[in-house]
Design an enzyme around this catalytic site. Structure first.
Site, PDB file in Angstrom:
ATOM      1  N   THR A   1       0.851  -1.197   0.000  1.00 15.45           N
ATOM      2  CA  THR A   1       0.000   0.000   0.000  1.00 15.45           C
ATOM      3  C   THR A   1       0.887   1.248   0.000  1.00 15.45           C
ATOM      4  OG1 THR A   1      -1.748  -1.135   1.196  1.00 15.45           O
ATOM      5  CG2 THR A   1      -1.684   1.258   1.435  1.00 15.45           C
TER       6      THR A   1
ATOM      7  N   ARG B   1     -14.136  -7.809  -0.797  1.00 19.38           N
ATOM      8  CA  ARG B   1     -13.396  -7.401   0.417  1.00 19.38           C
ATOM      9  C   ARG B   1     -12.787  -5.986   0.253  1.00 19.38           C
ATOM     10  NH1 ARG B   1      -7.956  -5.649   1.750  1.00 19.38           N
ATOM     11  NH2 ARG B   1      -7.551  -6.252   3.905  1.00 19.38           N
TER      12      ARG B   1
ATOM     13  N   GLY C   1     -10.322  -3.203   2.438  1.00 21.23           N
ATOM     14  CA  GLY C   1      -9.437  -3.048   3.594  1.00 21.23           C
ATOM     15  C   GLY C   1      -9.579  -1.677   4.242  1.00 21.23           C
ATOM     16  N   ASP C   2      -8.528  -1.279   4.945  1.00 21.26           N
ATOM     17  CA  ASP C   2      -8.577  -0.021   5.697  1.00 21.26           C
ATOM     18  C   ASP C   2      -8.282   1.214   4.844  1.00 21.26           C
ATOM     19  OD1 ASP C   2      -5.930  -1.114   5.432  1.00 21.26           O
ATOM     20  OD2 ASP C   2      -5.217   0.474   6.757  1.00 21.26           O
TER      21      ASP C   2
ATOM     22  N   THR D   1      -0.454   1.431   6.501  1.00 23.19           N
ATOM     23  CA  THR D   1      -0.248   0.291   5.604  1.00 23.19           C
ATOM     24  C   THR D   1      -0.180  -0.961   6.464  1.00 23.19           C
ATOM     25  OG1 THR D   1       1.278  -0.800   4.085  1.00 23.19           O
ATOM     26  CG2 THR D   1       2.263   0.739   5.650  1.00 23.19           C
ATOM     27  N   GLY D   2      -0.792  -2.038   5.995  1.00 25.24           N
ATOM     28  CA  GLY D   2      -0.745  -3.258   6.791  1.00 25.24           C
ATOM     29  C   GLY D   2      -1.990  -4.090   6.586  1.00 25.24           C
TER      30      GLY D   2
ATOM     31  N   GLY E   1      -5.325  -4.808   6.735  1.00 26.23           N
ATOM     32  CA  GLY E   1      -6.417  -3.857   6.846  1.00 26.23           C
ATOM     33  C   GLY E   1      -7.474  -4.171   7.887  1.00 26.23           C
TER      34      GLY E   1
HETATM   35  N1  GLY Z   1      -3.870  -2.101   4.085  1.00 25.19           N
HETATM   36  C1  GLY Z   1      -4.424  -2.437   2.850  1.00 25.19           C
HETATM   37  C2  GLY Z   1      -5.429  -3.484   2.941  1.00 25.19           C
HETATM   38  O1  GLY Z   1      -5.506  -4.222   3.915  1.00 25.19           O
HETATM   39  O2  GLY Z   1      -6.184  -3.608   2.021  1.00 25.19           O
END
Ligand code: GLY
Length: 358
Positions: free
Chosen positions: A210, A238, A240-241, A261-262, A264
């Protein structure tokens, strides 16, 4: 006779503008660093993903390629700020080259879904007004961060997803690219390996690529943005964050700007970006209530960010954040062995780094 009249004419001509410039300069130099930052300082931090990134697994060429790509993105953002541009323009300028670079998991070169597609997420937030925009699960958009900004500026909404977001993109002349422009051999192989060996996304992608940027401009405004392809083999729509305001992205002039980043799911559960900013805001309000008695001195934002990332780790998640404060501190916090990252400030900081020991 006034005081100046006693100087020869040539000296007077020299003295007046020179003395004025000197006087202004001496006042600026005499100000404490934070005051200078408050007046005209700028600051930017970027990331290109965190995860299991070890020196011994990288060739010299790979290491150099990542550093060059990070420096290129950092320079693009810093140039905007150095020339007096806004934090919003700076983060967009920093993120777009990373969206175009297949080294990162955003835009071109993003990971593939279970069905072999590329679905992109992005968000952006203006700390001056707390306006925000986001897109989730979009295909064919060259710069999702630019589309997120258009959602913020040209729609009454904060987040658009899927086909609706793509229709909005077409109506607002967003730059589109064909599927083959986005897809890379490396990501196709990761998906095939995941399916063949029944691996999880974490097993095939030992890092999260990310990308994101946070900035403080010389007008004192903060902004944050994040862009991603999500996780290899994601399905069922799906998200993410990264496109979630408060989880992957948050900016508030009163506290900080954060991009994450990580993994999510964990960042959503902890509400990482907003939690960091909110805790800083609470600490600053204590300062005000205590007639300025310092509660949030140098190092405080780092401790606070580390504590939120520790919360993510305790739940089982990993990754990292970048953060910029109103006084111009540019920080990283991550609980992984590496994070592609960089920062630059008007005080002369200019660095990119990869491993946790740098
Ligand atoms: N951090 C990006 C995701 O989990 O999609």
């Amino acid at each position: 006779m006034d005081k100046m009249s006693c100087y020869p004419l040539r000296m007077r001509g020299f003295f007046t503008p020179f003395a004025r410039a000197l006087a202004v300069l001496s006042v600026i130099v005499a100000l404490p660093a934070t005051a200078q930052e408050d007046q005209a300082g700028w600051s930017i931090a970027i990331h290109g993903g965190a995860g299991t990134i070890a020196r011994e697994d990288m060739t010299e060429e790979q290491d150099a390629a990542y550093r060059a790509a990070l420096q290129n993105a950092l320079d693009a953002g810093a140039k905007v700020l150095r020339e007096g541009g806004s934090a919003m323009d700076a983060i967009q300028a920093a993120i777009e080259p990373m969206e175009d670079d297949p080294l990162f998991n955003a835009g071109r070169g993003a990971v593939l879904t279970w069905d072999g597609e590329i679905e992109l997420d992005a968000s952006i937030m203006d700390g001056r007004t707390r306006d925000a925009g986001a897109v989730a699960g979009v295909t064919g958009i060259r710069h999702p961060i630019a589309l997120a900004r258009k959602v913020m500026s040209d729609s009454p909404h904060v987040m658009l997803s899927g086909k609706g977001a793509e229709a909005f993109a077409t109506e607002h002349d967003a730059e589109l690219m064909p599927p083959e422009w986005f897809e890379t051999e490396r990501r196709r192989e990761s998906l095939e390996r995941m399916k063949a060996e029944q691996l999880s996304a974490i097993d095939v992608d030992v890092k999260f690529g990310t990308v994101g940027a946070v900035a403080l401009d010389s007008q004192g405004n903060l902004a944050a943005g994040t862009s991603t392809g999500g996780m290899t083999g994601k399905r069922w729509g799906r998200i993410g964050d990264a496109p979630i305001i408060g989880a992957g992205t948050y900016a508030d002039n009163r506290s900080c700007a954060v991009s994450a980043t990580g993994w999510g799911e964990y960042f959503i559960r902890v509400g990482v970006a907003k939690t960091i900013c909110e805790r800083l805001l609470v600490a600053r309000s204590f300062e005000t209530a205590n007639n300025g008695m310092p509660a949030t001195g140098s190092g405080f934002a780092q401790i606070l960010s580390d504590s939120v990332m520790e919360d993510v780790r305790v739940l089982g998640g990993d990754g990292g954040v970048i953060l910029v404060t109103p006084s111009g501190e540019a920080l990283y916090s991550f609980n992984t062995s590496g994070m592609y990252r960089g920062r630059a400030t008007s005080q002369g900081v200019n660095e990119v780094a990869i491993y946790s020991d740098e």
